[in-house]
Scaffold this active site. Structure first.
Site, mmCIF file in Angstrom:
data_model
loop_
_atom_site.group_PDB
_atom_site.id
_atom_site.type_symbol
_atom_site.label_atom_id
_atom_site.label_comp_id
_atom_site.label_asym_id
_atom_site.label_seq_id
_atom_site.Cartn_x
_atom_site.Cartn_y
_atom_site.Cartn_z
ATOM 1 N N SER A 143 0.220 -1.441 0.381
ATOM 2 C CA SER A 143 -0.415 -0.140 -0.077
ATOM 3 C C SER A 143 0.910 0.762 0.224
ATOM 4 C CB SER A 143 -1.069 0.080 1.477
ATOM 5 O OG SER A 143 -1.441 1.344 1.617
ATOM 6 N N TYR A 156 -1.283 -1.473 10.790
ATOM 7 C CA TYR A 156 -1.099 -1.925 9.371
ATOM 8 C C TYR A 156 -0.014 -1.195 8.506
ATOM 9 C CZ TYR A 156 -3.801 -1.720 4.390
ATOM 10 O OH TYR A 156 -4.551 -1.637 3.742
#
Length: 251
Positions: A143, A156
């Site tokens: 990401s 995350y």
């Protein structure tokens, strides 16, 4: 256009969102798609939706954070289709919380799915590719948060940053086995996982203003890039971070 006819591609977490978009992309390029995910009802809906799009797809129940479940899923997939040609390690979760309030359990839960799960799935694929001796491809889905961080997203962000290092290492180590490994780095993509963010008008204004194309992506915009990265024959393109973010990281 990439031709994946005769190839079998596993997409973890492929029953919704970006994973489903990539599953459709490789399927439209001719691949047999196998979705690995835990939720049987969502798997069935995804397979039906892919069939409507003309994609040959099936699903195998798999908890990607569980070693035995991953090994069983690989055995079932290879038994059914003879071989796996590409592993798209996409399954992931997020858990937003201020850093000082993040529990160890929540930290472990995110890393267990995102980082440990990707390790288990890519390791199973690596073992298969090496034993088979015909090469293969892997796509590790990270990401853009791995590049800039995110408040309230310590676990995350850490997991997605770790995936970049994992993907690079796999590319180096597995090249001798003709295994191609690349890291997909998506930007803001409209999925069910971030519905709550898209309902926040201030957040949407801020993120779209920083994105040169002035919008978030849709999962179907990853069809072609997924097919390209899944092609095991393009061996000289390996170890690369492929950023698809509308220009977010360079603006």
């Amino acid at each position: 256009m990439t031709d994946l006819t005769g190839r079998t591609v596993v997409v973890t977490g492929g029953n919704s969102g970006l994973g489903l978009g990539m599953a459709e992309g490789v399927g439209r390029a001719g691949a047999q798609v196998v979705i690995w995910s835990r939720t049987a009802t969502r798997n069935e809906k995804a397979v039906a939706a892919l069939a409507e799009a003309g994609v040959r797809a099936s699903a195998v129940a798999c908890d990607t954070s569980d070693e035995a479940s991953v090994d069983k899923a690989m055995a079932e997939t290879t038994s059914r289709y003879g071989a796996v040609d590409c592993m798209i390690a996409n399954a992931g979760i997020a858990a937003a919380a201020p850093y000082a309030e993040t529990s160890l359990d929540d930290w472990h839960r995110v890393l267990r799915t995102n980082l440990d799960g990707t390790f288990l799935c890519t390791r199973a694929a690596a073992r298969h590719f090496i034993e088979r001796g015909e090469g293969g491809a892997m796509v590790v889905v990270s990401s853009t948060i791995s590049r800039y961080g995110g408040a309230g997203q310590a676990a995350y962000t850490t997991s997605k940053s770790g995936l970049v290092g994992l993907g690079r290492t796999l590319a180096v180590e597995l090249a001798r086995h003709r295994v191609r490994v690349n890291i997909l780095v998506p930007g803001w993509v409209a999925t069910a996982m971030n519905t709550h963010l898209r309902e926040n008008e201030a957040f949407m204004r801020a993120t779209t203003a920083r994105t040169p194309v002035r919008r978030w992506a849709q999962p179907d915009e990853f069809h072609e890039v997924a097919a390209f990265l899944a092609d095991p024959t393009l061996m000289y393109h390996t170890g690369n971070e492929v950023i698809v973010d509308g220009g977010y990281t360079v603006y």
